[in-house]
Design a protein around this motif. Sequence first.
Motif, PDB file in Angstrom:
ATOM      1  N   THR A   1      -5.179   5.693  -1.265  1.00 49.10           N
ATOM      2  CA  THR A   1      -3.929   5.263  -0.737  1.00 49.10           C
ATOM      3  C   THR A   1      -3.402   6.536   0.149  1.00 49.10           C
ATOM      4  OG1 THR A   1      -2.008   4.157  -1.303  1.00 49.10           O
ATOM      5  CG2 THR A   1      -2.464   5.982  -2.544  1.00 49.10           C
TER       6      THR A   1
ATOM      7  N   LEU B   1      -8.292  -0.118  -1.695  1.00 45.36           N
ATOM      8  CA  LEU B   1      -7.117   0.479  -1.717  1.00 45.36           C
ATOM      9  C   LEU B   1      -6.473   0.453  -3.212  1.00 45.36           C
ATOM     10  CD1 LEU B   1      -4.564   1.401   0.225  1.00 45.36           C
ATOM     11  CD2 LEU B   1      -3.787  -1.219   0.044  1.00 45.36           C
TER      12      LEU B   1
ATOM     13  N   TYR C   1       1.134  -1.604  -3.665  1.00 46.77           N
ATOM     14  CA  TYR C   1       0.062  -1.146  -2.762  1.00 46.77           C
ATOM     15  C   TYR C   1       0.865  -0.830  -1.298  1.00 46.77           C
ATOM     16  CZ  TYR C   1      -3.487  -2.753  -5.830  1.00 46.77           C
ATOM     17  OH  TYR C   1      -4.199  -2.854  -6.925  1.00 46.77           O
TER      18      TYR C   1
ATOM     19  N   SER D   1       0.227   2.499  -5.092  1.00 48.29           N
ATOM     20  CA  SER D   1       0.967   3.779  -4.848  1.00 48.29           C
ATOM     21  C   SER D   1       1.982   4.094  -5.887  1.00 48.29           C
ATOM     22  CB  SER D   1       1.718   3.275  -3.272  1.00 48.29           C
ATOM     23  OG  SER D   1       2.362   2.222  -3.592  1.00 48.29           O
TER      24      SER D   1
END
Length: 262
Positions: free
Chosen positions: A76, A84, A138, A87
Amino acid sequence: MKRLNFFLLIFAFFLFVMTGVDAGIKDCGKDEVGDGAKPIKEVNKEDPGKQNDYDKVQEEDERPGVTYLTFIKGKTPKPNKCGLNPSNDEASWTGWGGPLNCDNCTIGEGPPTRNKIVIGGIYFVRGIGTHGLATIEYDLTGSPAGPYVKFEAWVGMSDEKDPAECGHGGSSDFMFNINGKQVHKTDVLKGTDNGKQVPAEHVEFDIPANAKKLEVIIGDGGDGIGCDHSALGDAKLLTKQSLAVKPVSKLPTKWGVLKNSY
């Protein structure tokens, strides 16, 4: 001249396929899930009275420009070929059973007991498993193949708790936000209902231009977190590049079609 045009067409197609960083389970490294504590089993007809048996498979989407949601072996904000990663802080990714240590697996009963993902009798080759209550964020700004324009997933309760545990195999609700604004929310989903398997629910929505953050919030269904082994099967972000190609393997998305198969 015709031959030159032919080779130019082949070259353009090759570039189309190879452009971007496309998700691939083979790029996620060694499969650390194994058979888990409750091995999945393929059968001719899924039995809601048995845990982790399945009669349908959702294969990996190998179209170019597809990015799968991952926990561990992705990157990320720019994804790698596995997918992915979130975060936000990993302590928020699961309400129990952490720390998460694998992709494409359920929460199990903790790190040594993860299983592959089966929801409603369907085995999902790709996906993420967790436990309510959970918040997973994300970053949507790092796509290498153009902006993400669509999200798709199948959500529900892992079959590793069906049917008897906690009475109905756990329950959760799933909410999806883009830039802090709700774009989709499911009803409460149980593992089983009156002894019948509850199918995985298809979630699909467009991602607006300039979107920066996808937030997945998993609730406890209003009855506490016991047995809430929540899962997202085939959870992925799509670009215009991927939507230009028809998927090879796709489950029917209408509730009635899925419901009538049980």
